[in-house]
Design a protein around this motif. Structure first.
Motif: not given
Length: 238
Positions: A56-79
């Motif tokens: 959930k967006w409201n739970k985004v925190s620094k502790a799992s930042l690499s996870y969130y950034l990789e998820l953004v990349d996964l979305f944009f890289n999924t045709q």
């Protein structure tokens, strides 16, 4: 031959008296097989980062930042996995009495129509899933289905085989919709409080040729953005 697509919808700051200036509706859409493959990769990503529970967006925190950034990349890289977003930039300008039958609820579902009509193509078939907020909207979403079908001259209602409320913790693609919609809303509200959320927005901007504050061309599919003021809503919608 018609292809089968799923559309996953969520919103941010959609309530009439929530003291937020903007309102954002978002939809992730893809063919069914693309959704299944992305869901598998999403689960693997969460497992690698040892992240449990609902995204959930409201739970985004620094502790799992690499996870969130990789998820953004996964979305944009999924045709074939796409996102469309509609932003009402100032809810205080809304005139429900004149334009929306005196109802913010009617306006809300009108915006859903404008969000979805640019996604739906006449030659395909769709299932629409909307994050459940309460049980009072069942009749309205069925009316939404009828209006969308009739606008495409589908009087037998075959274009949209179903439209239903679902619970986001059960559907990862709905969680992705919450995540992306929350990021757009955060950027439009000019919030600076969370370093992790700013980093997620920055990663999205790296993938785009827009600042998230302006509409993209109507034909843009991967990350389509429609930003307008309420006066534009009343006169026309893209």
């Amino acid at each position: 031959m018609a292809e089968s697509y799923n559309i996953y919808c969520d919103e941010s700051c959609h309530l009439e008296h929530d003291r937020q200036k903007v309102m954002v509706l978002g939809a992730v859409w893809c063919r069914e097989e693309v959704g299944r493959e992305f869901t598998r990769k999403f689960a693997e990503l969460a497992g690698r980062h040892n992240v449990k529970g609902e995204l959930k967006w409201n739970k985004v925190s620094k502790a799992s930042l690499s996870y969130y950034l990789e998820l953004v990349d996964l979305f944009f890289n999924t045709q074939g996995l796409n996102y469309r977003c509609l932003v009402v930039d100032d809810k205080s300008k809304l005139d429900h009495q004149q334009f929306n039958l005196g109802s913010h609820d009617a306006f809300y579902y009108k915006m859903y129509y404008y969000l979805l009509r640019n996604i739906i193509a006449k030659d395909n078939r769709y299932k629409i899933y909307i994050d459940i907020k309460d049980t009072r909207g069942r009749e309205r979403i069925q009316l939404l289905r009828e209006i969308l079908c009739r606008s495409m001259c589908d009087f037998e209602y075959q274009l949209i085989s179903s439209i239903q409320h679902v619970r986001s913790h059960e559907v990862r693609l709905l969680q992705l919709t919450d995540f992306l919609t929350g990021a757009v809303s955060y950027h439009h509200r000019r919030i600076k409080g969370s370093e992790a959320k700013r980093a997620v927005v920055a990663r999205i901007l790296q993938h785009l040729n827009t600042d998230l504050l302006r509409s993209t061309p109507p034909w843009e599919e991967k990350f389509n953005l429609f930003v307008f003021t309420p006066t534009e809503v009343q006169r026309s919608a893209r």
